[in-house]
Design an enzyme around this catalytic site. Sequence first.
Site, PDB file in Angstrom:
ATOM      1  N   HIS A 153       0.822  -1.215   0.000  1.00  0.00           N
ATOM      2  CA  HIS A 153       0.000   0.000   0.000  1.00  0.00           C
ATOM      3  C   HIS A 153       0.850   1.256   0.000  1.00  0.00           C
ATOM      4  CE1 HIS A 153       0.526   0.917   4.357  1.00  0.00           C
ATOM      5  NE2 HIS A 153       0.416  -0.391   4.553  1.00  0.00           N
ATOM      6  N   CYS A 169       3.398  -4.510   6.621  1.00  0.00           N
ATOM      7  CA  CYS A 169       3.030  -4.270   5.223  1.00  0.00           C
ATOM      8  C   CYS A 169       4.209  -3.744   4.416  1.00  0.00           C
ATOM      9  CB  CYS A 169       1.874  -3.273   5.149  1.00  0.00           C
ATOM     10  SG  CYS A 169       0.323  -3.945   5.786  1.00  0.00           S
TER      11      CYS A 169
END
Length: 193
Positions: A153, A169
């Site tokens: 992301h 992440c």
Amino acid sequence: MPTRRHFLAGAAALAATPVIGRANSSILISQTEYPRLPRRLRPRRVRVSDEFEVGMIYVYNEQFHLYHVTEPNRAMRYGVAIGGAHDTFTGEAVITRKAEWPSWRPTANMIATEPDVYGPYADGLPGGHQMNPMGAAALYMNVNGRPTAYRIHGTNLPTTIGTGFSSGCIRLRNDHMQQLYEQVPVGTRMIVV
């Protein structure tokens, strides 16, 4: 996993900035809105070996690089931030969902580990909110057919690119994430080493 100090320092930096977008927005973020990255972390078309499969994503955590293979022996390379020392994803995954300006909710583990930091956001944040760590877009990962809490992301903290900072992440600068997002279809396979 970011510490309270890291999260609050990022929050303080963002507090002086406006909301960066709206959910489902097609607003493109200019690269001039961010500090310049070191040359090794800037997007670049690179040659790759024959072992790199066209269409796949490869992430090399130690190098802080993500490669999206666009044609035989050619890839687009991006600088990334990865998870902290104890929370870094490795393995194989499949992109099963895409979202622009996604909403975000901390995991139960994040809240339990650092309730002062993540507890106030237990109900989640809408896409585009300056405190939403998902940034401009997200690619959702499944492992062995099951959803994970890991994503590729964007980030509202571009100075973290090239570091191990997050809760696991893989993050790109928002403008770079928007480029990658347009190129990666659902079903894309990835390997993180």
